[in-house]
Scaffold this active site. Sequence first.
Site, PDB file in Angstrom:
ATOM      1  N   LYS A 350      63.201  76.236  63.177  1.00 25.90           N
ATOM      2  CA  LYS A 350      62.586  75.690  61.956  1.00 25.90           C
ATOM      3  C   LYS A 350      61.386  76.493  61.483  1.00 25.90           C
ATOM      4  O   LYS A 350      60.824  77.312  62.215  1.00 25.90           O
ATOM      5  CB  LYS A 350      62.251  74.211  62.160  1.00 25.90           C
ATOM      6  CG  LYS A 350      63.518  73.350  62.037  1.00 25.90           C
ATOM      7  CD  LYS A 350      63.266  71.879  62.086  1.00 25.90           C
ATOM      8  CE  LYS A 350      64.608  71.146  61.877  1.00 25.90           C
ATOM      9  NZ  LYS A 350      64.539  69.738  62.224  1.00 25.90           N
ATOM     10  N   ARG A 385      68.449  69.018  69.788  1.00 28.18           N
ATOM     11  CA  ARG A 385      69.447  69.443  68.793  1.00 28.18           C
ATOM     12  C   ARG A 385      69.161  70.892  68.442  1.00 28.18           C
ATOM     13  O   ARG A 385      68.112  71.204  67.883  1.00 28.18           O
ATOM     14  CB  ARG A 385      69.320  68.536  67.561  1.00 28.18           C
ATOM     15  CG  ARG A 385      70.307  68.826  66.451  1.00 28.18           C
ATOM     16  CD  ARG A 385      70.059  67.898  65.270  1.00 28.18           C
ATOM     17  NE  ARG A 385      70.991  68.168  64.189  1.00 28.18           N
ATOM     18  CZ  ARG A 385      70.839  69.139  63.291  1.00 28.18           C
ATOM     19  NH1 ARG A 385      69.798  69.949  63.345  1.00 28.18           N
ATOM     20  NH2 ARG A 385      71.743  69.314  62.337  1.00 28.18           N
TER      21      ARG A 385
HETATM   22  N1  HH2 Z   1      67.191  68.601  61.553  1.00 29.55           N
HETATM   23  C1  HH2 Z   1      68.072  69.035  60.619  1.00 29.55           C
HETATM   24  C2  HH2 Z   1      69.225  68.300  60.357  1.00 29.55           C
HETATM   25  N2  HH2 Z   1      69.509  67.168  61.028  1.00 29.55           N
HETATM   26  N3  HH2 Z   1      68.928  65.585  62.685  1.00 29.55           N
HETATM   27  C3  HH2 Z   1      68.079  65.132  63.622  1.00 29.55           C
HETATM   28  N4  HH2 Z   1      68.367  64.019  64.311  1.00 29.55           N
HETATM   29  N5  HH2 Z   1      66.920  65.802  63.915  1.00 29.55           N
HETATM   30  C4  HH2 Z   1      66.562  66.945  63.251  1.00 29.55           C
HETATM   31  O1  HH2 Z   1      65.475  67.497  63.528  1.00 29.55           O
HETATM   32  C5  HH2 Z   1      67.456  67.443  62.245  1.00 29.55           C
HETATM   33  C6  HH2 Z   1      68.650  66.728  61.976  1.00 29.55           C
HETATM   34  C7  HH2 Z   1      67.827  70.318  59.905  1.00 29.55           C
HETATM   35  O2  HH2 Z   1      68.390  71.394  60.590  1.00 29.55           O
HETATM   36  P1  HH2 Z   1      69.783  72.091  60.192  1.00 29.55           P
HETATM   37  O3  HH2 Z   1      70.910  71.117  60.279  1.00 29.55           O
HETATM   38  O4  HH2 Z   1      69.975  73.310  60.999  1.00 29.55           O
HETATM   39  O5  HH2 Z   1      69.532  72.556  58.717  1.00 29.55           O
HETATM   40  P2  HH2 Z   1      70.102  72.063  57.321  1.00 29.55           P
HETATM   41  O6  HH2 Z   1      69.632  70.650  57.118  1.00 29.55           O
HETATM   42  O7  HH2 Z   1      69.522  73.040  56.333  1.00 29.55           O
HETATM   43  O8  HH2 Z   1      71.606  72.103  57.395  1.00 29.55           O
END
Ligand code: HH2
Length: 410
Positions: A350, A385
């Site tokens: 992040k 995660r």
């Molecule tokens: N962070 C993201 C998405 N979902 N769910 C939980 N429970 N906790 C988190 O910190 C979290 C999450 C964001 O990360 P990512 O899926 O890699 O990115 P994007 O939302 O741009 O797809």
Amino acid sequence: MLDLRLNPRVIAGRPGDPAVLDEMRRTGAAEHGVQRMMAKGECLAVALERLSRIQANLLKQEMLAAGGDCAVSRGLCSEEAAETNVLLVGSRRQFADGLARLAEEPFDLAAIAGEIRRALDGYALRQFTVCMGPRRITVGPGVAVVGIVNVTPDSFSDGGSFLDPKAAVEHGRRLAAEGADILDVGGESTRPGATEVGEEEELRRVLPVLGALASDPGVPLSIDTRRARVAREAAAAGACLVNDVTGLTGDPAMARTVAETGTGLVLMHILGDPKTMQVAPRYDNLMADICRFLRRGLAAAREAGVAEDHILVDPGIGFGKTLEHNVQILARLGQLRTLGRPIMVGPSRKAFIGKLTGVQAPAERLFGTAAACTWAAAGGARFLRVHDVKAMRQALAVAAAVTAAAENVS
Ligand code: HH2
């Protein structure tokens, strides 16, 4: 009706912990009293909010009688303040004695004692068996690794890499082979400033991927969605965990859907929504506000019929948080153990890691991610995660072993 006023939170177990000092000062206590109480170097501190004058005075009296102490606003003596936050300090024994004494007191003090006891009991839990559909996952001291499968064109770190369902399935299989305990499949980016995708498009992205991965034996599947319909169809396609980044504040049908499908539920804290959440996020008291939000989500889930052992909580790194907020969450994560549910954390790649390290490309933030995951595990996280399963498995195997040694459990 749910009463969120008290919002009890266990703060720390170390003598002289700066988090305890911070909370004690937040009560408005006089500095000489703060110093006297810190000097007692007791092992447990519990913050409570908005007690009446009489409740605070009786609480203080009983904690003092038990050998502990209680910081209250100095405005209470001059009768300027009708309410006060308090910080109780004491050993386990002193808490037990003090709380037992409160059972005899009027002014709701028996109920307050019950809430404090529940907070301390929740905080003491180290091992959890989480039920999600037909699957069970036991964590503590071991940590579960949740591998991220983003079927999106615009995710902040890997957008577009796995939009093709075949590529996403292959990626999921690779993460499973690398040791993922769960695969979290998402069809909508929730990165700061992201615009929503339509429900049909989200379904079109995730269902084929879930369907293919569900036909493999082994790794349980999670659906990362804010929509109840997507959660329901994902459950039918084989997902056994719903990861709701709105913590049940998004789709009003979500809690009922989770209860009806019998899946597990991740309640994540978010301030506002992805489009606006990074515009000057502000908190009165960061950890208290997150704790209250998650308590509200737990109550909503319970009310809809979701069993407690199906629920995980997540402070939502990067979701309406500045760099300082994210770092403070990692430093004070243990306070969320008060909720008595396993903690998930998602620091992977992040922006705060980029800001701390100067590494621009998210995919190159591997070592910063390992450090964040290690801190999170040491602070009590039981689910991490992550994008980079193989590397984090390695970091977390070490972190979990050291945490187990520190907590003296095996
Ligand atoms: N962070 C993201 C998405 N979902 N769910 C939980 N429970 N906790 C988190 O910190 C979290 C999450 C964001 O990360 P990512 O899926 O890699 O990115 P994007 O939302 O741009 O797809």
